[in-house]
Design an enzyme around this catalytic site. Sequence first.
Site, PDB file in Angstrom:
ATOM      1  N   ARG A 301       0.829  -1.208   0.000  1.00 60.31           N
ATOM      2  CA  ARG A 301       0.000   0.000   0.000  1.00 60.31           C
ATOM      3  C   ARG A 301       0.861   1.254   0.000  1.00 60.31           C
ATOM      4  O   ARG A 301       0.588   2.206  -0.726  1.00 60.31           O
ATOM      5  CB  ARG A 301      -0.955  -0.025   1.198  1.00 60.31           C
ATOM      6  N   TYR A 442      -6.190  -0.335  -6.940  1.00 58.77           N
ATOM      7  CA  TYR A 442      -5.642  -1.623  -6.481  1.00 58.77           C
ATOM      8  C   TYR A 442      -4.974  -1.539  -5.102  1.00 58.77           C
ATOM      9  O   TYR A 442      -4.839  -0.477  -4.544  1.00 58.77           O
ATOM     10  CB  TYR A 442      -4.767  -2.289  -7.534  1.00 58.77           C
ATOM     11  N   GLU A 443      -4.638  -2.696  -4.573  1.00 59.75           N
ATOM     12  CA  GLU A 443      -4.147  -2.818  -3.176  1.00 59.75           C
ATOM     13  C   GLU A 443      -5.154  -2.255  -2.176  1.00 59.75           C
ATOM     14  O   GLU A 443      -4.772  -1.663  -1.169  1.00 59.75           O
ATOM     15  CB  GLU A 443      -2.800  -2.102  -3.012  1.00 59.75           C
ATOM     16  N   GLY A 444      -6.431  -2.476  -2.415  1.00 57.03           N
ATOM     17  CA  GLY A 444      -7.470  -1.910  -1.553  1.00 57.03           C
ATOM     18  C   GLY A 444      -7.864  -0.553  -2.097  1.00 57.03           C
ATOM     19  O   GLY A 444      -7.046   0.362  -2.097  1.00 57.03           O
ATOM     20  N   GLN A 449      -9.322   2.082   2.055  1.00 56.41           N
ATOM     21  CA  GLN A 449      -8.290   2.706   2.903  1.00 56.41           C
ATOM     22  C   GLN A 449      -8.944   3.604   3.953  1.00 56.41           C
ATOM     23  O   GLN A 449      -8.532   3.633   5.110  1.00 56.41           O
ATOM     24  CB  GLN A 449      -7.326   3.551   2.061  1.00 56.41           C
TER      25      GLN A 449
END
Lengths: 590, 590
Positions: A301, A442-444, A449
């Site tokens: 992240r 992406y990555e959450g 977040q």
Amino acid sequence: MYRAPVDEIAFTLKHVTGFGADLDAGRFGDLSEDLVDAIIGEAGRFASEEIAPLAKVGDEKGAVLKDGTVTTPQGWADLYRRWCEGGWNGLAAPEEFGGQGLPTLLSVATMEMWNSGSMAFAIGPTLTIGAIEALEKHATPELQKTYLEKLVSGEWMGTMNLTEPQAGSDLNALKARAEPVGDGTYRIFGQKIFITYGEQDFTDNIVHLVLARLPDAPAGTKGISLFLVPKYLVHENGTLGERNDVFCASMEHKLGIHASPTCTMIYGDGKFGETPGAVGWLIGEENRGLACMFTMMNNARLAVGMQGVGIAEAATQKAMSYAQERRQGRAAGAPKDGGMSPIAEHPDIKRTLLTMKAETQMARAITYACGYAIDRARLGEGDEAKAWQARADILTPMAKAFSTDVGVEVASLGLQVHGGMGYVEETGAAALYRDARIAPIYEGTNGIQAIDLVMRKLPLEGGEAVAALIKELRADQKAAHAASSLGKTGERLAAALDDLEAATGFMTEALSNGQVNEALAGATPYLRLFSLVIGVAFNARAACGNENSGHAALVRFMAENLLGETGALRQRVTEGAASLDAAADALLSV
Amino acid sequence: MYRAPVDEIAFTLKHVTGFGADLDAGRFGDLSEDLVDAIIGEAGRFASEEIAPLAKVGDEKGAVLKDGTVTTPQGWADLYRRWCEGGWNGLAAPEEFGGQGLPTLLSVATMEMWNSGSMAFAIGPTLTIGAIEALEKHATPELQKTYLEKLVSGEWMGTMNLTEPQAGSDLNALKARAEPVGDGTYRIFGQKIFITYGEQDFTDNIVHLVLARLPDAPAGTKGISLFLVPKYLVHENGTLGERNDVFCASMEHKLGIHASPTCTMIYGDGKFGETPGAVGWLIGEENRGLACMFTMMNNARLAVGMQGVGIAEAATQKAMSYAQERRQGRAAGAPKDGGMSPIAEHPDIKRTLLTMKAETQMARAITYACGYAIDRARLGEGDEAKAWQARADILTPMAKAFSTDVGVEVASLGLQVHGGMGYVEETGAAALYRDARIAPIYEGTNGIQAIDLVMRKLPLEGGEAVAALIKELRADQKAAHAASSLGKTGERLAAALDDLEAATGFMTEALSNGQVNEALAGATPYLRLFSLVIGVAFNARAACGNENSGHAALVRFMAENLLGETGALRQRVTEGAASLDAAADALLSV
């Protein structure tokens, strides 16, 4: 063409965080300021002179899939080889496995530059770094021995395999399965989508880390295990053996980062090998795969946050250089006989360029502070380490979401500065606008977040971790108030901190009253509010102790032109939910 | 797939503007509410069923240039033919030349729908509408006789040729030249870039309107004349004659609107005909070409505003439909055994979708009010007409800039709602994000719109025109205050109006003190501030007199969640210039 802003990066490294003082105090061992400067300088050279020139062919040609084989654009595989030879892949990796064991903060700073050079290039090694971390922390010594050195040198690359068509943000729905063979290995079956560099021509082998369920696993996320699945099986002597039963079935046609292959990976289709099922090894404990994956994910992240900073810096430089060349109109106050002025002299363009510079620097400060907190947590002990870890945990969702939003905003402003030329692909401004857009996803997603910040990070240590951070920000505010070069920064920060405390109070109360929906409804504006305050306060901190008139002027611009947004954000958080609910009931019900 | 929101459009038409009351009062002659509804309905059907299905092939295949000939994607030329047969091209054109003479407001509403269907398609006819206006107002009867009927029917299309490589925002630098032949015609020479539909395969002839300089013309914009230059010369009997000396030399490779050919046009290269120079006819007076062009340009700016609204509506629908289908996670409060919830039930996604809906409706209100003001100016007389013209003049830069910024913001949010699928071109969300990005640039960048608002529109009638508008907004605020369904809308509007008045006062004083740079530095935030207030107040106005619970809830969401930004914008306008100057001096000097 991009030139790495090594002075700004070094200034941020040393003065926004405590890294400069730490180096003087010897907290990072032998690492000296000179060495840090040399590393930043050489990384800047590589990013500017080697990576950036290959960005255009990467965008235009993209990665190509044919018969299961991916070909990256001309020059890219060689670029990767040279990058690894420079030792960049193992910068922060453990020395035990051939890495340089340097601080995460340095890795963060170099990542910014790789991404400014080409985000499609930089994202590949980022996944490898994640794989190294997961193996280092959770794999058996045997697996470490077989894989770590080659991953650290970059001879092999790593991938992360989480997403399935029905399981994106919600991994509960994950279906890929792993069957124990009985000899310590497993057979993996299933389909994974959106796998970055899932197949490529940079390296002979690819080390896939794959989430899957064991036969007897509980439902939901508590029944997910992590497996290592190499593209080629590895003999005991380290040479490559048989092809494993995994392949790339298709590649996405994406808006941007064209040179980064985004693959659909099929495990256990029987395409390779005699027995169907891709051979895999368990990483960490059974059913604890998500915890292992989160090791990678948190740092991933932050790495995605660096994509935001990198794109924003590249877009700002491109726009500034265009605005200083392109002449249109005569700026008010320019000499009558001087012809047309560079558009950089028009006040509206000045505002745009400074907004770009300021947002980029705010994101840089937050991400670097996050990297620094990770280092301090690793170096420290006991309560100190715990406090730094909490700091890193709080900053991570902001480093990811705020920076990637900034990446999109700044790339869009940069395109605008180019006028009609910005809309033509030739200029490269449009490519940054396209590349930037994946990072908030992406990555959450950035929404996730924000939820993470509110639901998991605010409650850390009973709220004390966030309170400690706000207390620090108050100290920054006081210092800024006393600094004559910062204009109204102190005053504006004081108001913004009031907004932050009011919003934090609202969130805390909502959570303790079980009003989860009220808290969730304000999560995104809360994250932005928090990030704006930190972005200005951390930069003000650096401006207070150090002579740098450009930086001080930029901080003042941040405070007097950008920070005012916190009032509206506070209102959205504390009073926005009722009208949101009413409108959702009236307009969004299916 | 896009479904034209005919109810929302009809509601906005009738109740945001005074059009509904006017129809009842017979101000628009025979035009009845039923006929208006029928027109909106049929346009909605055409946009949804005929245009929208061809958007994807338009984006994927794009227009292709080969040997000077442009081929549009399969089905597009036929789509254009059917669209003309429906009478849409001449909707607001004069009846004398075969048009339907309907209000501009109806043209605005239909333009929204064409653009939601496909912006690359809708932009072509927009240029023809501009050419019709210019010829109707400024051309000789002979030219009108030869060209207007065919332009109104759509048998021929029109183009606007302003930009040259060195002359974009600043037409002072224009170089194309026109030499009088002595027989009433001219020979045109020069290169024009970014010419939308400069070459195409929809129509047999193309009517280029071209800005160029006469040999003895004064320097600067006071020496520019407007010429009509057909692709094929026209015989007296109306049939096509020789090819004129103009051709498309190249086409831009653009970020979006791929099916819209963006051409570099070469005039007078000697490629066609015996004597070099493209044959042209003067439109209006010599050296007064810019005034003629502004006739077209103002309406073209509103038309570009409709691209913003159209894209925003299409993006909102696409995101809502995806969010109602896609299931991830369980929303707080959802039944435990109901499995994953549609993501539209998660509060953060609700906020995103409602922000998209609200911004779209704010832009719709401003643009429709602008179209209505144009109609009232045309229908009215004396002071009344003048007041309505001033209203249109004030609203035009906001209709253009605010709506196109909204188009980009909403398209970006819509892509985000789709998660990883949004980044894949297949979904179509990315295409909207790409298409939307040109609208803040062409027909005068949004920065130039803001400058226009501050420098030319604020001073109209000594400031009385803006004061009259603000007085109306205050009345809307009072009405909203009394409306129980609107929550805190009245209160929030009151605060926002204070911000608007403070910012307006600052601008007026800066201009009267000759502090031009201070005024220009705040132009962009001032335009957004003004637009937010109008967007909410005009929609509140519609909500007050009419039962529409969905609309009322949306207005409340606008006021309580979006309008708060005005405080920060006011601060940027009134106090932002000093830090902007200081930072520009420190960081932007070449």
